[in-house]
Structures are given as C-alpha cells and as structure tokens.
Scaffold this motif. Structure first.
Motif, PDB file in Angstrom:
ATOM      1  N   ARG A 158      -9.183  -2.742 -23.546  1.00 16.90           N
ATOM      2  CA  ARG A 158      -9.366  -1.909 -22.355  1.00 16.90           C
ATOM      3  C   ARG A 158      -8.811  -2.568 -21.094  1.00 16.90           C
ATOM      4  NH1 ARG A 158     -15.679  -0.547 -23.116  1.00 16.90           N
ATOM      5  NH2 ARG A 158     -15.564   0.964 -24.834  1.00 16.90           N
TER       6      ARG A 158
ATOM      7  N   LYS B 208     -15.151  -8.937 -16.558  1.00 23.17           N
ATOM      8  CA  LYS B 208     -15.207  -8.377 -17.908  1.00 23.17           C
ATOM      9  C   LYS B 208     -14.625  -9.372 -18.917  1.00 23.17           C
ATOM     10  CE  LYS B 208     -16.377  -4.756 -18.487  1.00 23.17           C
ATOM     11  NZ  LYS B 208     -17.732  -4.197 -18.775  1.00 23.17           N
TER      12      LYS B 208
ATOM     13  N   GLY C 193      -6.011  -3.755 -20.702  1.00 26.27           N
ATOM     14  CA  GLY C 193      -4.643  -3.276 -20.531  1.00 26.27           C
ATOM     15  C   GLY C 193      -3.613  -4.350 -20.265  1.00 26.27           C
TER      16      GLY C 193
ATOM     17  N   GLU D  38     -22.457  -2.752 -23.754  1.00 23.97           N
ATOM     18  CA  GLU D  38     -21.369  -2.628 -24.729  1.00 23.97           C
ATOM     19  C   GLU D  38     -21.882  -2.748 -26.163  1.00 23.97           C
ATOM     20  OE1 GLU D  38     -18.279  -1.962 -24.140  1.00 23.97           O
ATOM     21  OE2 GLU D  38     -18.176  -2.179 -21.958  1.00 23.97           O
TER      22      GLU D  38
ATOM     23  N   LYS E  78     -12.030  -6.902 -13.644  1.00 27.95           N
ATOM     24  CA  LYS E  78     -11.441  -7.202 -14.956  1.00 27.95           C
ATOM     25  C   LYS E  78     -11.682  -8.652 -15.346  1.00 27.95           C
ATOM     26  CE  LYS E  78      -7.796  -3.688 -15.173  1.00 27.95           C
ATOM     27  NZ  LYS E  78      -6.332  -3.446 -15.337  1.00 27.95           N
TER      28      LYS E  78
ATOM     29  N   MET F  72     -13.202  -4.288 -25.854  1.00 27.83           N
ATOM     30  CA  MET F  72     -13.208  -4.558 -24.418  1.00 27.83           C
ATOM     31  C   MET F  72     -11.916  -5.230 -23.980  1.00 27.83           C
ATOM     32  SD  MET F  72     -17.135  -5.962 -24.232  1.00 27.83           S
ATOM     33  CE  MET F  72     -17.024  -6.524 -22.532  1.00 27.83           C
TER      34      MET F  72
END
Length: 224
Positions: free
Chosen positions: A174, A117, A176, A65, A114, A171
């Motif tokens: 992303r 992350k 959501g 990233e 997720k 990030m």
C-alpha cells in the motif's frame, strides 16, 4: 629542469615542515576529558521522546490491521501489541530517520504518515520472527510472560506469525514504493536465511553432543 626540481624539493620541504608543526602542536595540546553525569540528565535528547507523538497511536494502528475473525488467531497476533509492547526500537529508528531527512515529496504530512506506517511494518515483521523463533527454540517465555506457543499451541503460534508477515506485506504494498518493497523483501529474505542457519547449527551441535556422549560410554555418562 634543475630549477623545476629545486622548486619541487622546496615545496615538499614546506609541506613536511607544516605536518611536523601540526603534529607537535597536537601532541602539546592537553587532552580534554568529557565526563557524563547522569544525575544531571542525559547528555542528549531522549530518542524515544523525539518521536513519542508519532508513535502514540502505534499499537492502535497495528491492531486495526489485524482484524482476523478467528478469536484465537487474532489474540495471538495482537498480544505483543496490546499487553507486551516491548521497546519499539525499530519503529523509533524509522521515525527518527523520517524526521531527520528532508521529505522526498511536497506533501510532508503524507510522507511522514507513510514512514510511521513503515515503522509499524518493521515491528510486525520483527514480532513474527520472535513468535517463530520461540517455537523453533522451545522458548517458554517472551517479554516477561509465556510465549505464544505456550499460551496457545505451536500451530497457532506458527499461523499467527505467518499472519503478521502476510498483513505486513499487504501494508508494504500500500505504500506504493517499489524501492521500499525491494529493500524490505531483501531484509526478510536474510531473516529467514538466518533462521535456517540457526536451525542447522543447533542440529549440528546436538548431534556432536550426542556423539561425544556415546564415545564416553554409559559408565562415564552416569558418573558425570
């Protein structure tokens, strides 16, 4: 009315007797001493080992990233994810909670990805705060080596910290999840507010020390 009062009194007496009996038996029970013998191993599972597989590609995931073209900025931003990775305490906590709680979606694998992350995001924010904090405090070392601003410069250190925060924000978006974004934004707000408070306290302490030195006079200062 008399009968009702008598019944209530009898019930209270019964409850009081039960409590007294419980306390008496508790006090009479010998206390058990628990001794932890580390030579026989830890008394519970190693929390870092429980999520070791989940974090096996942690650094590679973060570095992917941080692909900024500027070599100096990229090297500064990646340093604590390549050479001095630290304990990874925060992503470990995130991973443990992810494993402990049931998934909110039917796709468990996607939910776990997720969460991993999110662990990367928390560590990126933490590292950014360390880089900025070292600049503010003029700290020369971090994690057993020279601090970022010592290796590069104050400007590179500040920009690398800002870059980490920016990438962490991307990030985060992303994922959501508006709720997660709100929680993390609030945490970041508190983090920055705490840094400002620290600066004010440090400045106030420096002013007081200078004022105390002036009051003592040059002769007293020289003697000290």
């Amino acid at each position: 009315t008399t009968t009702h009062a008598s019944s209530s009194s009898a019930a209270e007496d019964t409850r009081a007797a039960s409590v007294a009996a419980f306390l008496e038996s508790s006090l009479a029970t010998p206390k058990t001493t628990h001794v932890i013998d580390l030579a026989k191993g830890t008394p519970c599972a190693d929390p870092f080992a429980l999520v070791g597989d989940d974090l096996s590609t942690f650094s590679d995931g973060v570095k992917s990233e941080l692909g900024v073209e500027n070599d100096e900025l990229r090297g500064a931003a990646r340093l604590y994810f390549e050479q001095r990775q630290g304990k990874r305490f925060r992503p470990t906590i995130v991973g443990l909670v992810a494993r402990a709680l049931p998934s909110a979606t039917a796709d468990v694998a996607e939910a776990l990805a997720k969460q991993i992350k999110l662990g990367q995001i928390t560590e990126m924010i933490h590292v950014a705060s360390l880089i900025h904090d070292d600049v503010l405090d003029d700290a020369e070392t971090r994690r057993g080596g020279d601090a970022i601003h010592v290796l590069f410069s104050n400007k590179v250190a500040v920009f690398s910290g800002d870059y980490l925060l920016a990438r962490a924000s991307v990030m985060l978006a992303r994922l959501g999840s508006l709720e997660v974004v709100q929680v993390m934004a609030k945490a970041l707000d508190s983090l920055v507010a705490g840094e400002i408070m620290q600066i004010k306290v440090t400045q106030a302490a420096a002013k007081k020390a200078a004022a105390d030195g002036d009051e003592r006079g040059p002769g007293a200062m020289a003697a000290a």
